[in-house]
Design a protein around this motif. Structure first.
Motif, PDB file in Angstrom:
ATOM      1  N   ASP A   1      -7.738   1.427   2.575  1.00  0.00           N
ATOM      2  CA  ASP A   1      -7.745   1.640   4.019  1.00  0.00           C
ATOM      3  C   ASP A   1      -7.921   0.295   4.687  1.00  0.00           C
ATOM      4  O   ASP A   1      -8.921  -0.381   4.493  1.00  0.00           O
ATOM      5  CB  ASP A   1      -8.897   2.579   4.382  1.00  0.00           C
TER       6      ASP A   1
ATOM      7  N   HIS B   1      -7.385   3.723  -7.784  1.00  0.00           N
ATOM      8  CA  HIS B   1      -6.451   3.769  -6.661  1.00  0.00           C
ATOM      9  C   HIS B   1      -5.454   4.920  -6.672  1.00  0.00           C
ATOM     10  O   HIS B   1      -4.654   5.044  -5.754  1.00  0.00           O
ATOM     11  CB  HIS B   1      -5.699   2.439  -6.578  1.00  0.00           C
TER      12      HIS B   1
ATOM     13  N   ASP C   1       0.826  -1.207   0.000  1.00  0.00           N
ATOM     14  CA  ASP C   1       0.000   0.000   0.000  1.00  0.00           C
ATOM     15  C   ASP C   1       0.864   1.262   0.000  1.00  0.00           C
ATOM     16  O   ASP C   1       0.593   2.216  -0.732  1.00  0.00           O
ATOM     17  CB  ASP C   1      -0.913  -0.003   1.225  1.00  0.00           C
TER      18      ASP C   1
ATOM     19  N   ALA D   1       0.913   4.081  -2.998  1.00  0.00           N
ATOM     20  CA  ALA D   1       0.578   5.479  -2.710  1.00  0.00           C
ATOM     21  C   ALA D   1       1.681   6.422  -3.185  1.00  0.00           C
ATOM     22  O   ALA D   1       1.401   7.527  -3.653  1.00  0.00           O
ATOM     23  CB  ALA D   1       0.334   5.656  -1.216  1.00  0.00           C
TER      24      ALA D   1
ATOM     25  N   THR E   1     -10.786   3.833  -1.589  1.00  0.00           N
ATOM     26  CA  THR E   1      -9.838   4.223  -0.553  1.00  0.00           C
ATOM     27  C   THR E   1      -9.138   2.969  -0.059  1.00  0.00           C
ATOM     28  O   THR E   1      -9.793   2.040   0.412  1.00  0.00           O
ATOM     29  CB  THR E   1     -10.549   4.919   0.628  1.00  0.00           C
TER      30      THR E   1
ATOM     31  N   PRO F   1      -4.607   9.166  -6.688  1.00  0.00           N
ATOM     32  CA  PRO F   1      -5.120  10.242  -5.835  1.00  0.00           C
ATOM     33  C   PRO F   1      -6.576  10.582  -6.159  1.00  0.00           C
ATOM     34  O   PRO F   1      -6.958  10.672  -7.327  1.00  0.00           O
ATOM     35  CB  PRO F   1      -4.190  11.419  -6.156  1.00  0.00           C
TER      36      PRO F   1
ATOM     37  N   LYS G   1      -9.582  10.026   1.166  1.00  0.00           N
ATOM     38  CA  LYS G   1      -8.992   9.276   0.064  1.00  0.00           C
ATOM     39  C   LYS G   1      -7.522   9.651  -0.051  1.00  0.00           C
ATOM     40  O   LYS G   1      -7.051  10.587   0.587  1.00  0.00           O
ATOM     41  CB  LYS G   1      -9.715   9.625  -1.252  1.00  0.00           C
ATOM     42  N   LEU G   2      -6.797   8.889  -0.893  1.00  0.00           N
ATOM     43  CA  LEU G   2      -5.410   9.238  -1.161  1.00  0.00           C
ATOM     44  C   LEU G   2      -5.381  10.668  -1.679  1.00  0.00           C
ATOM     45  O   LEU G   2      -5.997  10.975  -2.700  1.00  0.00           O
ATOM     46  CB  LEU G   2      -4.824   8.287  -2.207  1.00  0.00           C
TER      47      LEU G   2
END
Length: 470
Positions: free
Chosen positions: A293, A284, A255, A259, A291, A286, A352-353
């Protein structure tokens, strides 16, 4: 000489005895590679060999040998069958098939544990309904009397039933619902053999991206949380808790890497699964549809309970699973602690990212994301970001005119904030050329009426200079 020979024989015997007692531990993991919500619990761990990095090597595992086995599936049901048959130890799937996993274990006199969320949406985005590209249908309310296919007993099946009811359509009387897997539904849509298809990640976006379908409903409109996560055989977790924690450490690392470089790992997903990088980034990257998570938010626990209740209603199970004992976050908490992360703090976060970027034309920081535009150009490693859609689309057209290929253009729905494929979106464009994007034509029309604008599709967008002369 005889004494030396005896010492050598003794050493060999001790070494052989050590090998005899060294345990070979199987770690058999079931993945769903094309279900990209499972990427951080499957394809990325496998391809980057992250599990090997975190497996325990001391204590009772000092002399252990690891037999890591990976097996890919296209859906959760066959994965569950192999878990119940003790052919797999860990598997990843959505909330609905995950509930069936727990029920199947219970029926076999065993128990499985839902140990982590991998990716999801507390709003329900990810599931969706599509129609053939040239269909006149624009909204779910127009599906009355139509034939809709869906993978039965999937998270998208539950979404479809709730969405129809919420719009006054009786799923048993007003529509014909048939079961179809995504690989069957794709050709059926292209041949106009079905009026609509409901599906889970990533197919409600993948089919439109590939050009033969159009999305008319997003699961966020039903506001029902959905997620994908990982399960483990409870007996395996009891015997090897450190290995389960190591798997989750690897997922957390996957993850973090995604990111940091979403374009790079979206490309890796495409090379491994065949699911286009542009679609992986849609979910996935930005401000994406999903999300990533891992924490067990109340909404995800409720989603699990809802899926169990829905499956009982569909008579797909008679098990009455206790979510409180089915979900077990102790291994995840241990992995967070080992990684230096605060589980309880993350449990409270819903963002969210994020996107931290400057406008590709002005260089100024982007602070308002409602009219954000993003352009991914062939040959460029990073997506370009624009503060306004009109500048993004104008620049994309200029770049295309110069001979470069545009991989994809993204927009954010002005109302809901979900990420859209701009070429499949609807827009409201005012007299100054300013654009607001929407998934649904009706939503674009309502906004246009209130803001003295006109409704257009992507092809109908006009440059501001041309509008000024009209």
């Amino acid at each position: 000489m005889k004494f030396t020979h005896q010492l050598g024989a003794l050493a060999l015997a001790l070494f052989t005895a050590g090998l005899a007692h060294a345990e070979t531990i199987r770690i058999a993991i079931g993945t769903q590679d094309t279900t990209i919500n499972c990427a951080t619990g499957g394809v990325l761990i496998r391809e980057l060999k992250l599990l090997e990095k975190y497996l325990p090597r001391d204590g009772k595992y000092k002399d252990a040998q690891y037999d890591i086995q990976w097996k890919n599936f296209t859906s959760g049901a066959p994965l569950t069958n192999e878990m119940v048959a003790d052919k797999l130890d860990i598997g990843s799937m959505a909330d609905f098939p995950g509930s069936l996993n727990g029920a199947a274990f219970d029926k076999a006199g065993k128990k499985s544990l839902f140990i982590t969320v991998l990716s999801g949406s507390t709003q329900g985005s990810g599931n969706g309904i599509v129609v053939p590209k040239d269909s006149p249908i624009q909204s779910i309310t127009e599906l009355r009397g139509k034939t809709i296919s869906v993978p039965f007993a999937s998270t998208s099946h539950g979404m479809l039933l709730r969405a129809l009811k919420a719009n006054g359509i009786d799923p048993e009387k007003d529509v014909t619902i048939t079961t179809q897997a995504p690989e069957v539904a794709g050709p059926a849509l292209q041949a106009n053999k079905i009026d609509a298809h409901a599906d889970f990640v990533p197919f409600a976006e993948l089919f439109p991206y590939r050009g033969f379908a159009r999305k008319i409903y997003d699961g966020s409109q039903a506001n029902v949380p959905t997620f994908h996560g990982s399960l483990v055989n409870a007996e395996y977790a009891r015997k090897y808790p450190e290995i389960v924690t190591a798997f989750l450490r690897a997922a957390i690392e996957a993850d973090r890497l995604f990111a940091a470089e979403p374009e790079k790992y979206s490309d890796l997903i495409e090379k491994t699964t065949g699911i286009e990088a542009e679609v992986a980034y849609l979910f996935h990257g930005p401000l994406g549809l999903q999300t990533r998570d891992f924490t067990w938010k109340p909404e995800y626990r409720q989603a699990l309970k809802t899926s169990i209740d829905t499956l009982r209603f569909l008579k797909r199970t008679d098990a009455d699973l206790d979510v409180a004992s089915f979900v077990d976050d102790r291994y995840l908490r241990a992995a967070f602690k080992q990684a230096g992360l605060d589980y309880d703090a993350q449990l409270k976060r819903y963002d969210k990212l994020p996107l931290k970027a400057n406008d590709a034309l002005t260089g100024k920081p982007i602070t308002d994301f409602r009219r954000l535009g993003q352009v991914w150009i062939e040959g460029e490693p990073k997506v370009r970001h624009y503060a306004t859609l009109e500048s993004a689309i104008a620049d994309a057209r200029r770049i295309e005119a110069g001979g470069k290929r545009i991989r994809v253009i993204y927009a954010q729905d002005y109302g809901s904030g979900i990420k859209l494929l701009a070429r499949q979106a609807w827009f409201a464009q005012d007299g100054k050329g300013q654009l607001a994007a929407f998934l649904l034509k009706d939503a674009a029309a309502a906004w246009a009426k209130a803001n003295n604008a006109r409704v257009v599709d992507y092809a109908g967008i006009q440059p501001a200079a041309r509008l000024a002369t009209n």
